[in-house]
Enzyme design. Sequence first.
Site, mmCIF file in Angstrom:
data_model
loop_
_atom_site.group_PDB
_atom_site.id
_atom_site.type_symbol
_atom_site.label_atom_id
_atom_site.label_comp_id
_atom_site.label_asym_id
_atom_site.label_seq_id
_atom_site.Cartn_x
_atom_site.Cartn_y
_atom_site.Cartn_z
ATOM 1 N N SER A 125 0.939 -1.220 0.085
ATOM 2 C CA SER A 125 0.172 0.029 -0.154
ATOM 3 C C SER A 125 0.780 1.227 0.036
ATOM 4 O O SER A 125 2.067 1.323 0.532
ATOM 5 C CB SER A 125 -0.992 0.070 1.324
ATOM 6 O OG SER A 125 -1.627 1.131 1.433
ATOM 7 N N SER A 126 0.507 2.303 -0.739
ATOM 8 C CA SER A 126 1.264 3.504 -0.684
ATOM 9 C C SER A 126 1.135 4.135 0.578
ATOM 10 O O SER A 126 1.785 5.120 0.979
ATOM 11 C CB SER A 126 0.524 4.499 -1.473
ATOM 12 O OG SER A 126 -0.830 4.889 -1.343
ATOM 13 N N GLN A 127 0.261 3.658 1.512
ATOM 14 C CA GLN A 127 0.397 4.081 2.757
ATOM 15 C C GLN A 127 1.430 4.077 3.627
ATOM 16 O O GLN A 127 1.915 4.978 4.495
ATOM 17 C CB GLN A 127 -0.913 3.512 3.848
ATOM 18 C CG GLN A 127 -2.466 4.136 3.134
ATOM 19 C CD GLN A 127 -3.377 3.431 3.739
ATOM 20 O OE1 GLN A 127 -3.156 2.422 4.591
ATOM 21 N NE2 GLN A 127 -4.679 3.574 3.061
ATOM 22 N N ASP A 131 -8.387 2.708 -4.905
ATOM 23 C CA ASP A 131 -9.370 2.827 -4.041
ATOM 24 C C ASP A 131 -10.923 2.854 -4.700
ATOM 25 O O ASP A 131 -11.856 2.643 -4.079
ATOM 26 C CB ASP A 131 -9.510 4.190 -3.166
ATOM 27 C CG ASP A 131 -8.233 3.795 -1.753
ATOM 28 O OD1 ASP A 131 -7.732 2.733 -1.813
ATOM 29 O OD2 ASP A 131 -8.127 4.802 -1.144
ATOM 30 N N SER A 165 -0.819 3.420 -6.726
ATOM 31 C CA SER A 165 -1.091 4.565 -6.183
ATOM 32 C C SER A 165 -0.421 5.665 -5.904
ATOM 33 O O SER A 165 -0.434 6.636 -4.908
ATOM 34 C CB SER A 165 -1.785 4.208 -4.385
ATOM 35 O OG SER A 165 -2.275 2.855 -4.396
#
Length: 174
Positions: free
Chosen positions: A13-15, A156, A41
């Site tokens: 995830s880019s998070q 998303d 992302s």
Amino acid sequence: MRGGTITLDSPVSSQFISALLLIAPHFEDGLKLHWTGRRLSGPYVDMTVAMLNHFGVAARVEGDVIIVPPSALEPVPFEVPADWSAAAFWLEIMALTDAGTIELQGLRTGMDQGDERAVEYWSSLLHIEHANTGTIVRSKPISRGDHHFNLQDTPDLFQPLTFTCAGRSLTATF
């Protein structure tokens, strides 16, 4: 924490990248992050860099490297924009109805949000127009045919978009 140079190869995830970037100004040596492999992302990471810059951090992207120098954040006004990721579910609802109009107040384009591409993705399913107060969404007859969506930058939007297509019995490739 010291900081320094790290390499992340295709994080799930880019998070993970955004989390590191947000704490990087507090690292003694700042952060030089090499982002290798598949870059999912990307717009979310770009939005994080833009936010750092808004608050006085001279973060920058140079190819596959993101550089965040050690810095103090500046307390400056910021208006949190309406969220295109959340708006996608309203687009889904409208695309699943036969007739209707809603206004998503405060939802505007040009806010550095990758999920703004929802306008493009739902354009064959809805009338979407921008007003001074936000975004107006109207149902319209569904266009048949094959729909193709590249969600590499906007994962998303996968759930609301796939359920929209399934609910309308549309043929789609994601």
